[in-house]
Design a protein around this motif. Structure first.
Motif, PDB file in Angstrom:
ATOM      1  N   ARG A  35       0.879  -1.165   0.000  1.00 27.16           N
ATOM      2  CA  ARG A  35       0.000   0.000   0.000  1.00 27.16           C
ATOM      3  C   ARG A  35       0.916   1.213   0.000  1.00 27.16           C
ATOM      4  O   ARG A  35       1.757   1.363   0.890  1.00 27.16           O
ATOM      5  CB  ARG A  35      -0.900   0.004   1.237  1.00 27.16           C
ATOM      6  N   VAL A  36       0.805   2.066  -1.008  1.00 23.65           N
ATOM      7  CA  VAL A  36       1.597   3.288  -1.095  1.00 23.65           C
ATOM      8  C   VAL A  36       0.683   4.444  -0.752  1.00 23.65           C
ATOM      9  O   VAL A  36      -0.294   4.704  -1.455  1.00 23.65           O
ATOM     10  CB  VAL A  36       2.198   3.466  -2.511  1.00 23.65           C
ATOM     11  N   ILE A  41      -0.084  14.967  -2.496  1.00 26.29           N
ATOM     12  CA  ILE A  41      -0.108  14.653  -3.920  1.00 26.29           C
ATOM     13  C   ILE A  41      -1.546  14.275  -4.266  1.00 26.29           C
ATOM     14  O   ILE A  41      -2.145  13.464  -3.580  1.00 26.29           O
ATOM     15  CB  ILE A  41       0.826  13.475  -4.268  1.00 26.29           C
ATOM     16  N   THR A  42      -2.070  14.872  -5.319  1.00 21.96           N
ATOM     17  CA  THR A  42      -3.399  14.525  -5.776  1.00 21.96           C
ATOM     18  C   THR A  42      -3.250  13.838  -7.119  1.00 21.96           C
ATOM     19  O   THR A  42      -2.733  14.414  -8.061  1.00 21.96           O
ATOM     20  CB  THR A  42      -4.272  15.782  -5.922  1.00 21.96           C
ATOM     21  N   ALA A  43      -3.656  12.599  -7.196  1.00 21.27           N
ATOM     22  CA  ALA A  43      -3.601  11.844  -8.454  1.00 21.27           C
ATOM     23  C   ALA A  43      -4.826  10.958  -8.519  1.00 21.27           C
ATOM     24  O   ALA A  43      -5.429  10.627  -7.498  1.00 21.27           O
ATOM     25  CB  ALA A  43      -2.332  11.007  -8.503  1.00 21.27           C
ATOM     26  N   VAL A  58      11.247  -4.451 -20.393  1.00 19.53           N
ATOM     27  CA  VAL A  58      10.306  -3.557 -19.722  1.00 19.53           C
ATOM     28  C   VAL A  58       8.990  -3.591 -20.492  1.00 19.53           C
ATOM     29  O   VAL A  58       8.972  -3.473 -21.721  1.00 19.53           O
ATOM     30  CB  VAL A  58      10.863  -2.125 -19.650  1.00 19.53           C
ATOM     31  N   ARG A  59       7.900  -3.758 -19.762  1.00 17.84           N
ATOM     32  CA  ARG A  59       6.582  -3.828 -20.386  1.00 17.84           C
ATOM     33  C   ARG A  59       5.544  -3.221 -19.436  1.00 17.84           C
ATOM     34  O   ARG A  59       5.814  -3.042 -18.259  1.00 17.84           O
ATOM     35  CB  ARG A  59       6.221  -5.269 -20.725  1.00 17.84           C
ATOM     36  N   LYS A  60       4.375  -2.944 -19.966  1.00 16.26           N
ATOM     37  CA  LYS A  60       3.309  -2.390 -19.133  1.00 16.26           C
ATOM     38  C   LYS A  60       2.665  -3.525 -18.346  1.00 16.26           C
ATOM     39  O   LYS A  60       2.242  -4.528 -18.914  1.00 16.26           O
ATOM     40  CB  LYS A  60       2.258  -1.666 -19.968  1.00 16.26           C
ATOM     41  N   PHE A  61       2.600  -3.344 -17.021  1.00 17.08           N
ATOM     42  CA  PHE A  61       1.968  -4.327 -16.142  1.00 17.08           C
ATOM     43  C   PHE A  61       0.506  -3.987 -15.879  1.00 17.08           C
ATOM     44  O   PHE A  61      -0.221  -4.801 -15.356  1.00 17.08           O
ATOM     45  CB  PHE A  61       2.699  -4.412 -14.807  1.00 17.08           C
ATOM     46  N   GLY A  62       0.108  -2.776 -16.182  1.00 15.33           N
ATOM     47  CA  GLY A  62      -1.279  -2.387 -15.929  1.00 15.33           C
ATOM     48  C   GLY A  62      -1.353  -0.983 -15.387  1.00 15.33           C
ATOM     49  O   GLY A  62      -0.464  -0.166 -15.611  1.00 15.33           O
ATOM     50  N   ASP A  63      -2.414  -0.723 -14.647  1.00 14.98           N
ATOM     51  CA  ASP A  63      -2.655   0.601 -14.075  1.00 14.98           C
ATOM     52  C   ASP A  63      -3.034   0.464 -12.609  1.00 14.98           C
ATOM     53  O   ASP A  63      -3.463  -0.606 -12.174  1.00 14.98           O
ATOM     54  CB  ASP A  63      -3.805   1.298 -14.817  1.00 14.98           C
ATOM     55  N   VAL A  64      -2.853   1.548 -11.872  1.00 16.51           N
ATOM     56  CA  VAL A  64      -3.334   1.619 -10.494  1.00 16.51           C
ATOM     57  C   VAL A  64      -4.345   2.745 -10.413  1.00 16.51           C
ATOM     58  O   VAL A  64      -4.292   3.699 -11.184  1.00 16.51           O
ATOM     59  CB  VAL A  64      -2.195   1.856  -9.464  1.00 16.51           C
ATOM     60  N   THR A  65      -5.268   2.618  -9.484  1.00 22.13           N
ATOM     61  CA  THR A  65      -6.231   3.667  -9.191  1.00 22.13           C
ATOM     62  C   THR A  65      -5.922   4.214  -7.814  1.00 22.13           C
ATOM     63  O   THR A  65      -5.791   3.454  -6.854  1.00 22.13           O
ATOM     64  CB  THR A  65      -7.667   3.107  -9.224  1.00 22.13           C
ATOM     65  N   GLY A  70      -3.919   7.053  -1.689  1.00 20.36           N
ATOM     66  CA  GLY A  70      -2.832   6.168  -2.101  1.00 20.36           C
ATOM     67  C   GLY A  70      -3.333   5.067  -3.005  1.00 20.36           C
ATOM     68  O   GLY A  70      -4.441   5.121  -3.536  1.00 20.36           O
ATOM     69  N   PHE A  71      -2.484   4.051  -3.199  1.00 16.81           N
ATOM     70  CA  PHE A  71      -2.866   2.922  -4.036  1.00 16.81           C
ATOM     71  C   PHE A  71      -2.257   1.637  -3.489  1.00 16.81           C
ATOM     72  O   PHE A  71      -1.279   1.655  -2.755  1.00 16.81           O
ATOM     73  CB  PHE A  71      -2.450   3.129  -5.502  1.00 16.81           C
ATOM     74  N   THR A  72      -2.869   0.519  -3.849  1.00 16.77           N
ATOM     75  CA  THR A  72      -2.383  -0.804  -3.480  1.00 16.77           C
ATOM     76  C   THR A  72      -1.959  -1.511  -4.751  1.00 16.77           C
ATOM     77  O   THR A  72      -2.633  -1.408  -5.781  1.00 16.77           O
ATOM     78  CB  THR A  72      -3.482  -1.604  -2.754  1.00 16.77           C
TER      79      THR A  72
END
Length: 103
Positions: A35-36, A41-43, A58-65, A70-72
Motif C-alpha cells: 500500500r503506497v 499529492i493529488t492523483a 520492460v513492459r506495461k503491467f497495468g494501471d493503479v487507481t 494512495g494505491f495498493t
C-alpha cells in the motif's frame, strides 16, 4: 510495516505541479502486496511499467487507481516497477509511506 530487506521504494516529482513517480523493487521470490500512501499529492491513476523474473524486457503491467490517499499494488516476484502517476498536482511538500501485506 515495510520489509526493508526485501522491498525498496523510491519516489520523485517533476517539480511543483508536475507528475509524481514511484519505483518499487521486490527482491523476494514471491509476490508482495504493498500500500503506497501519498501525502500532498493529488492523483487519480497511474501507469505501471516494469520487469520481473520471467523477462528483463520492460513492459506495461497495468494501471493503479488512487483512492483514499494512495494505491495498493501486488508486485510480482523478483521485480522492479515504475508507477507514473497521472493527473498529479503537487503541493509544497510530498511524502511517501508504504506498508506490506503478508500473504
Amino acid at each position: 510495516n515495510p520489509d526493508i530487506e526485501n522491498l525498496s521504494v523510491y519516489a520523485s516529482t517533476e517539480g511543483n505541479g508536475g507528475k509524481a513517480h514511484v519505483i518499487l523493487i521486490n527482491k523476494k521470490d514471491t509476490p508482495v502486496t504493498v500500500r503506497v500512501n501519498l501525502a500532498n499529492i493529488t492523483a487519480t491513476t497511474g501507469a505501471v511499467y516494469g520487469f520481473d523474473a520471467s523477462s528483463t524486457n520492460v513492459r506495461k503491467f497495468g494501471d493503479v487507481t488512487v483512492s483514499q490517499g494512495g494505491f495498493t499494488y501486488t508486485l510480482p516476484a523478483t521485480s522492479a516497477v515504475h508507477v507514473s502517476l497521472n493527473g498529479t498536482t503537487l503541493k509544497t511538500t510530498t511524502a511517501l509511506k508504504t506498508t506490506t501485506t503478508k500473504k
